[in-house]
Write a protein that holds these residues in place. Structure first.
Motif, PDB file in Angstrom:
ATOM      1  N   GLU A   1       0.855  -1.180   0.000  1.00  0.00           N
ATOM      2  CA  GLU A   1       0.000   0.000   0.000  1.00  0.00           C
ATOM      3  C   GLU A   1       0.898   1.239   0.000  1.00  0.00           C
ATOM      4  OE1 GLU A   1      -3.928   1.189   2.594  1.00  0.00           O
ATOM      5  OE2 GLU A   1      -2.176   0.403   3.634  1.00  0.00           O
TER       6      GLU A   1
ATOM      7  N   TYR B   1       1.327   3.224 -18.166  1.00  0.00           N
ATOM      8  CA  TYR B   1       0.041   2.711 -17.733  1.00  0.00           C
ATOM      9  C   TYR B   1      -0.974   2.841 -18.837  1.00  0.00           C
ATOM     10  CZ  TYR B   1      -2.464   0.538 -14.093  1.00  0.00           C
ATOM     11  OH  TYR B   1      -3.109  -0.406 -13.351  1.00  0.00           O
TER      12      TYR B   1
ATOM     13  N   GLN C   1      -3.376  -0.055 -20.644  1.00  0.00           N
ATOM     14  CA  GLN C   1      -4.827   0.031 -20.407  1.00  0.00           C
ATOM     15  C   GLN C   1      -5.599  -0.344 -21.664  1.00  0.00           C
ATOM     16  OE1 GLN C   1      -5.259   0.007 -17.096  1.00  0.00           O
ATOM     17  NE2 GLN C   1      -6.996   1.343 -17.437  1.00  0.00           N
TER      18      GLN C   1
ATOM     19  N   PRO D   1      -6.243   5.650 -15.030  1.00  0.00           N
ATOM     20  CA  PRO D   1      -6.569   5.546 -13.619  1.00  0.00           C
ATOM     21  C   PRO D   1      -5.854   6.649 -12.838  1.00  0.00           C
ATOM     22  CG  PRO D   1      -4.933   3.931 -14.222  1.00  0.00           C
ATOM     23  CD  PRO D   1      -5.284   4.667 -15.473  1.00  0.00           C
ATOM     24  N   ALA D   2      -6.259   6.825 -11.609  1.00  0.00           N
ATOM     25  CA  ALA D   2      -5.620   7.834 -10.772  1.00  0.00           C
ATOM     26  C   ALA D   2      -4.138   7.520 -10.671  1.00  0.00           C
ATOM     27  CB  ALA D   2      -6.250   7.816  -9.388  1.00  0.00           C
TER      28      ALA D   2
ATOM     29  N   GLU E   1      -2.091   7.664  -8.318  1.00  0.00           N
ATOM     30  CA  GLU E   1      -1.707   6.849  -7.163  1.00  0.00           C
ATOM     31  C   GLU E   1      -1.897   5.364  -7.446  1.00  0.00           C
ATOM     32  OE1 GLU E   1      -3.638   7.997  -3.469  1.00  0.00           O
ATOM     33  OE2 GLU E   1      -3.133   6.012  -2.699  1.00  0.00           O
ATOM     34  N   ASP E   2      -2.985   5.037  -8.173  1.00  0.00           N
ATOM     35  CA  ASP E   2      -3.241   3.636  -8.497  1.00  0.00           C
ATOM     36  C   ASP E   2      -2.181   3.104  -9.453  1.00  0.00           C
ATOM     37  OD1 ASP E   2      -5.420   3.738  -6.906  1.00  0.00           O
ATOM     38  OD2 ASP E   2      -6.835   4.135  -8.556  1.00  0.00           O
ATOM     39  N   SER E   3      -1.813   3.930 -10.442  1.00  0.00           N
ATOM     40  CA  SER E   3      -0.823   3.481 -11.418  1.00  0.00           C
ATOM     41  C   SER E   3       0.497   3.180 -10.743  1.00  0.00           C
ATOM     42  CB  SER E   3      -0.570   4.548 -12.478  1.00  0.00           C
ATOM     43  OG  SER E   3      -1.766   5.099 -12.919  1.00  0.00           O
TER      44      SER E   3
ATOM     45  N   SER F   1       1.116   2.584  -7.723  1.00  0.00           N
ATOM     46  CA  SER F   1       1.009   1.464  -6.812  1.00  0.00           C
ATOM     47  C   SER F   1       1.060   0.143  -7.579  1.00  0.00           C
ATOM     48  CB  SER F   1      -0.275   1.634  -6.011  1.00  0.00           C
ATOM     49  OG  SER F   1      -0.806   0.417  -5.670  1.00  0.00           O
ATOM     50  N   THR F   2       0.363   0.081  -8.709  1.00  0.00           N
ATOM     51  CA  THR F   2       0.352  -1.152  -9.497  1.00  0.00           C
ATOM     52  C   THR F   2       1.730  -1.461 -10.059  1.00  0.00           C
ATOM     53  OG1 THR F   2      -1.860  -0.493 -10.151  1.00  0.00           O
ATOM     54  CG2 THR F   2      -0.872  -2.340 -11.336  1.00  0.00           C
TER      55      THR F   2
ATOM     56  N   THR G   1      -9.466  11.506   1.987  1.00  0.00           N
ATOM     57  CA  THR G   1      -8.550  11.726   0.863  1.00  0.00           C
ATOM     58  C   THR G   1      -8.044  13.164   0.810  1.00  0.00           C
ATOM     59  OG1 THR G   1     -10.511  11.949  -0.496  1.00  0.00           O
ATOM     60  CG2 THR G   1      -9.287   9.884  -0.668  1.00  0.00           C
TER      61      THR G   1
END
Lengths: 596, 614
Positions: free
Chosen positions: A12, A30, A34, A41-42, A44-46, A48-49, A138
């Motif tokens: 995380e 990313y 996709q 995606p946001a 932060e999500d990218s 993180s992935t 957030t």
């Protein structure tokens, strides 16, 4: 292309900072993976992935092999540095060649230090820290991350441009008269008055200091205060710089400016650039460093007659709102890390900042950290309430009053005198005394203080090095020299000389006792490549070194010094060594520096 | 193996193309893992994790990973296509040396086996595992820590050897080059270089085969040495990169240029010279500009790969076809198979070529280290080593009989399995170029032949055109012209005592010649025990630092234990430490400090070792 990421063991993201290039790179990658029709995606999500497999592999390696990744390097020289602090994995990336492994590791340690200063003992528990670093809300999270990101940027800027953050020691301005006056002021009019005030609500001023940009003009500690550790002091300077960036690169007044201010013409005042508030600043509106400062020309008397707060309150952060900081306290019983303090930071003059550190009575420490925090929260509230109405503050020394008095004091000193002091901290005509010497840095590691000629690199200013590209070139040489000598020091070498291009570099580290007697060179510990960076900001290497060395010098106060010099390569080495010796003995002579 | 200090803790080759699906076990992808006794689940773990992280990082940075460091081990990484190599050493070994070691290992494999992908298509994993193990053990064995730091060649101690012998070795090599099919050669004695015409990298590769045959010959019950003659002449197919070949085929005048214009991709730019021989040292300038007898245009014309156009590579080019006699464009920037149009064709050819090789090899295809010739030398007249006084004993190989011929043999057929048929094959598939398509950017590999002629501990190794083996006349000429001199040289070298072990003098030095990749030192070269030596530690650090800082010329570093001075120029690196006489010092700058007199002491003392620091 730069990035710094903190992740929990479950991959995380607890914090991230990236520069624009890195962000674009991530988004492109990313985007490519996709499926069509789906939006990006946001961020932060990218991130993180993309980092998840690395983070998971890290814990697998630790669990199954008991070994952990420390760095990756790619063929195009991207560097990844990884460091696990308890349950948090820090990853720092550089892909533009501007930072080496040591720089990235240092950045990680500094980030951890700043988090400790901001969150205190909470950092000791992975769970609690996770909550602190990644609030559910957030918006709150965005605010916190913005603040941390901006601290990190301030630090990086200082490390790249400021010698005291290069060597991680505090630089003092040598201006005896002014300094004495300031100390007297801090002691008599500020600390004593505040601490004797009934209305201080248990808050006690421990330390007060005045910074000119990043340099220390005056420092006063109350009698019962413990020493402020160099590491903490440097961290506080970063925070002060983050609140009131000084644009030291461009703001150094040239000689003409000084002349004009001493004449009868209109005074020039700097209005501090609007700094982001802690709460709603965003990384993108952060003032671009190096931008032209705003000048306001007006009659100084009129200006001063008005409530100076008016002009100073333009920047959003309210100086009277303290920031909670956790600093080391050493007492007779031992050293207590991360004890809560309040930090008041007041801009006095452009580039000049007053910092007050206050502390709640120490007996509360014994109870619990949380009680502390509670009491602190109350205190903060009362202080801020106290400021609301003028009626409530009658007869009470408020922050506003303090600043009013300070302003008057500074006015009394005269602006020209104040503006002069940020010219050259070392008032040495070393070019004449030491022909062939180009630059030097001398550090007293026992006190964490350094002396060096300024390295001005802007067109407007002229240092002894000249200006523009040449000074910039020498600056880059000095920066690389420091990193080289640290690498050798890490491996146990305390003397290094290098002939590099047209230059001759020297580095010496030695020990003395209190009377100045030179002690025999001893073994320096050999450290692994991925050990904590050598310095004093994030991890005090020299404190450990002194402790290590002192084992064989029981009952003696051991001091540790470093000297770095840059000479022209054509100078014979005997002469160079003579210069070094003279500098080493001269610089710390009490007559030269009344503060030491 | 266990007695050696293991420089390498782990080495593996992982083929990601074998593990594409979710359910594919990691094991499928492991081509080779060292140490072989590592438990399988640990092999799985290391391969899976490192390859996985490597792929992830290369995607983030759009570039293959080069180094993966952990707190206890550091890994040099090479990623090409789906292959993932990792070589793990302890963290004390300088990163630059770990990377060099891995590169050497992979280069060695390609030198003897050609493209990695094809090797794994043609051979079993077990066969190739034995080769990886062999190369790894070769690279790890026998050399001192200082040699490892510089990855340098092991040479005979030239201070103990009569310079005339070095000259003689150089002359033997030059004589061999009169044969147009001989590209270059080197002479080795007991695993050390006496003289070489090849680049240090290439010489190092050749030495692996030499040491392999040497070990075999040394073993009393070795497989192929039952007769008293032994296998004096042997050969094996080797694969050169385009740049290596171009370098060998260019004239000596051009060599300096070509080594600059076609540097190896990731190797530091090294100036290399044709020949590390005494004659070069004696008169460098005049020698290098003199084309010499070995550089006849005829020789150049025999190399089809160097013809001007790509097309000629695919068209039959008979042996005597004269290409540009002056200089067949050795700097052609484009490798023959760089365009996709030709690659398939080339690949087919490669396969055929490989089958051809395996079909004709004595060993039945598994081993390319096989003996093709069987000529041997009986004795030397008087042992004087002078060419006219020798008696030849050359056994025709094709006959396989034990009959010996005195005086000269008239070669009738070809030699060995090369024979007439082989010659036809050559004509049908004239360009013996096989592409290594592991990475399209890398130059293809061209098969050549490594010819070895052993006289006891002495070996003449020549890189020759593949059809040299079928050209009886050339082979005999080379054999006979060198035989007597080799015998003489061997007899002399054998009698040289291995020199008194360097007395623990007042100082230690190490002098690395970057051009020739040779090391001179008075530090005991015994393997083992060395890395913790203060001098070795300082040298290792300074060498890394010199490598990373182009402008750095000299440095002095001092710890409590030792002060070491290092200096370098384009061509050399020298390190010097003075023993004793270090009075109490405080570390404060002091011009009387003995550490700062190291440069002048080094200049003075090293002169007698032939090291000039002025």
């Amino acid at each position: 292309m730069k990035c710094l990421l903190i992740a929990s063991e479950s991959a995380e993201v607890l914090f991230h900072w990236t520069d624009l290039e890195f962000q674009q790179n991530i988004q492109e990658q990313y985007g490519a993976s996709q499926e069509e029709g789906q939006g990006l995606p946001a961020f932060e999500d990218s991130i993180s992935t993309l980092f998840a497999p690395i983070i998971i592999s890290c814990s697998t390696m630790v669990d199954r092999l008991g070994d952990s990744y420390t760095s990756f390097t790619t063929e195009n020289n991207h560097i990844y540095i990884l460091h696990q602090f308890d349950e948090c994995l820090y990853i720092a990336v550089n892909g533009d060649g501007e930072e080496g492994e040591d720089d990235l590791r240092r950045k990680i340690y500094v980030m951890k230090k700043m988090i400790e200063v901001l969150f205190g003992m909470v950092t000791l528990s992975g769970k609690l820290l996770r909550k602190e670093l990644r609030p559910q809300d957030t918006e709150q999270r965005a605010r916190l991350w913005k603040h941390l990101q901006s601290l990190l940027e301030t630090y990086s800027h200082l490390r790249e441009n400021d010698q005291s953050f290069l060597v991680e020691a505090v630089e003092r301005l040598i201006h005896p008269t002014l300094c004495e006056q300031c100390i007297e002021f801090l002691e008599r009019r500020l600390v004593q008055q505040l601490n004797s005030s009934v209305e201080r609500a248990g808050e006690e001023v421990l330390h007060a200091f005045i910074l000119v940009h990043t340099k220390l003009l005056a420092f006063y500690s109350s009698r019962n205060a413990s020493t402020l550790a160099t590491s903490d002091l440097l961290a506080l300077i970063i925070m002060a710089q983050n609140m009131y960036p000084s644009n030291v690169d461009v703001d150094d007044p040239g000689p003409e400016d000084v002349e004009s201010t001493s004449g009868s013409g209109p005074e020039s005042f700097y209005t501090p650039e609007p700094s982001p508030t802690d709460r709603d600043s965003s990384g993108s509106d952060k003032p671009v460093r190096g931008s032209t400062p705003v000048f306001e020309f007006m009659d100084p008397d009129i200006q001063m007659a008005e409530d100076s707060l008016q002009t100073l309150e333009v920047p959003p952060p309210d100086p009277s709102t303290p920031r909670r900081v956790f600093l080391e306290v050493s007492s007779k019983d031992g050293i207590y890390p991360m004890m809560p303090h309040s930090m008041y930071c007041l801009p006095l003059w452009p580039g000049i900042t007053l910092v007050l550190l206050t502390k709640i009575p120490t007996n509360a420490v014994a109870t619990s950290v949380y009680k502390f925090l509670e009491a602190f929260a109350k205190l903060e509230k009362r202080l801020s309430e106290g400021q609301e109405g003028s009626a409530a503050t009658r007869g009470q020394l408020t922050i506003h009053d303090i600043r009013g008095k300070l302003d008057k004091f500074i006015k009394a000193l005269g602006p020209s005198e104040l503006q002069c002091i940020d010219l050259d901290p070392v008032n040495l005509t070393y070019l004449e005394d030491f022909p062939g010497l180009i630059h030097f840095i001398c550090v007293d590691r026992s006190t964490g203080q350094m002396i060096a000629p300024s390295l001005n690199i802007t067109e407007r200013t002229t240092s002894e090095l000249g200006k523009g590209p040449l000074a910039q070139f020498i600056k880059s040489k000095v920066w690389s020299l420091v990193s080289t000598t640290r690498r050798f020091l890490q491996k146990g070498y305390s003397t290094v000389t290098l002939r590099d291009g047209d230059f001759y570099f020297c580095y010496f580290l030695w020990f003395e006792n209190e009377t100045g007697y030179k002690l025999e060179a001893g073994d320096i510990p050999i450290l692994p490549d991925d050990s904590a960076p050598i310095g004093m900001l994030a991890w005090d290497y020299y404190r450990k070194l002194l402790r290590y060395y002192s084992k064989n010098h029981q009952g003696e106060v051991v001091k540790c010094y470093e000297l770095l010099t840059v000479h022209l390569g054509v100078i014979p080495t005997e002469i160079i060594l003579q210069h070094c010796r003279q500098l080493a003995s001269k610089l710390w002579e009490p007559s030269r520096n009344p503060l030491l | 193996m266990s007695e050696l200090i293991r420089r390498c803790n782990y080495f593996f080759l992982y083929d990601g193309s074998k593990v594409k699906g979710e359910g594919d076990p990691t094991r499928e992808g492991i081509c080779y893992f060292y140490p072989e006794e590592t438990p399988l689940d640990k092999q799985d773990l290391l391969c899976g994790q490192l390859a996985g992280v490597g792929r992830c990082v290369s995607e983030l940075s759009s570039s293959p990973v080069r180094v993966l460091r952990l707190s206890r081990n550091k890994y040099a990484i090479r990623m090409r296509d789906d292959f993932f190599w990792a070589l793990g050493c302890s963290v004390e070994v300088p990163t630059i040396s770990v990377c060099e070691l891995l590169d050497q290992l992979i280069d060695l494999f390609c030198f003897y086996n050609g493209s990695v992908r094809q090797s794994y298509q043609l051979n079993s994993r077990e066969t190739l595992a034995a080769r990886w193990a062999q190369y790894l053990s070769h690279l790890q064995s026998g050399s001192s820590e200082l040699h490892r730091i510089f990855s340098c060649l092991r040479t005979i101690d030239s201070t103990n050897v009569d310079p005339l012998l070095l000259l003689k070795a150089a002359l033997i090599l030059q004589a061999c080059q009169r044969c147009p099919l001989v590209l270059a050669g080197c002479i080795l004695f007991r695993g050390r270089v006496v003289s070489t015409q090849m680049s240090p990298e290439l010489t190092m590769k050749v030495m692996v085969h030499e040491s392999e045959t040497y070990t075999k010959a040394q073993k009393p019950n070795g497989p192929s040495t039952s007769s008293s003659f032994g296998a004096a002449v042997s050969s094996t197919t080797v694969f050169l990169t385009m740049s290596e070949l171009q370098y060998l085929q260019s004239t000596p005048v051009d060599k300096d240029f070509s080594s600059h214009s076609t540097p190896r991709k990731d190797a530091p730019l090294k100036k290399t010279r044709l020949s590390r021989t005494l004659s070069d040292m004696a008169s460098t300038e005049s020698d290098s500009s003199d084309p010499g007898p070995s550089q006849s245009p005829q020789k150049v014309s025999c190399s089809p790969c160097l013809s001007e156009s790509d097309n000629s590579v695919f068209s039959p080019s008979p042996l005597q076809s004269t290409a540009d006699p002056v200089n067949p464009s050795p700097q052609s920037p484009e490798p023959p198979f760089s365009n996709g149009k030709h690659s398939r064709e080339a690949e087919d050819e490669v396969l055929e070529e490989s089958y051809y090789q395996s079909f004709h090899s004595n060993g039945g295809g598994d081993s390319q280290i096989h003996s093709k010739g069987d000529g041997s030398v009986s004795h030397l007249n008087g042992g004087g080593g002078d060419a006219c006084g020798t008696v030849f004993d050359f056994r025709g190989v094709e006959s396989g009989s034990e009959k010996t011929h005195d005086d000269k043999v008239v070669g009738d057929g070809g030699v060995g399995c090369g024979s007439a048929q082989g010659h036809k094959e050559e004509v049908r598939h004239p360009p013996p170029c096989s592409g290594s398509f592991d990475n399209p950017e890398e130059s293809p590999l061209i098969p050549m032949t490594l010819y070895l002629h052993r006289v006891k501990g002495l070996v003449l190794a020549l890189l020759v055109e593949p059809h040299f083996l079928s050209d009886t006349a050339s082979m005999e000429e080379v054999y006979h012209s060198s035989l007597a001199s080799l015998n003489g040289l061997e007899a002399h070298l054998r009698t040289i005592s291995p020199g008194a072990p360097g007395a623990p003098g007042a100082y230690i030095f190490a002098h690395f010649d970057c051009t020739q990749s040779t090391l001179t030192t008075n530090l005991s070269g015994r393997p083992g025990g060395a890395p913790e030596h203060p001098f070795v530690r300082a040298t290792s650090l300074l060498h890394s630092h010199f490598c990373n800082t182009e402008t750095l010329q000299e440095a002095i570093i001092r710890s409590a234990g030792a002060a070491v001075y290092g200096t370098r120029s384009v061509a050399q690196e020298t390190y010097f430490q003075q023993h004793g006489g270090s009075p109490r010092n405080s570390g404060i700058p002091n011009h009387q400090d003995s550490a700062f007199s190291l440069p002048s002491k080094a200049r003075h003392r090293l002169l007698k070792h032939g090291v000039n620091l002025l």
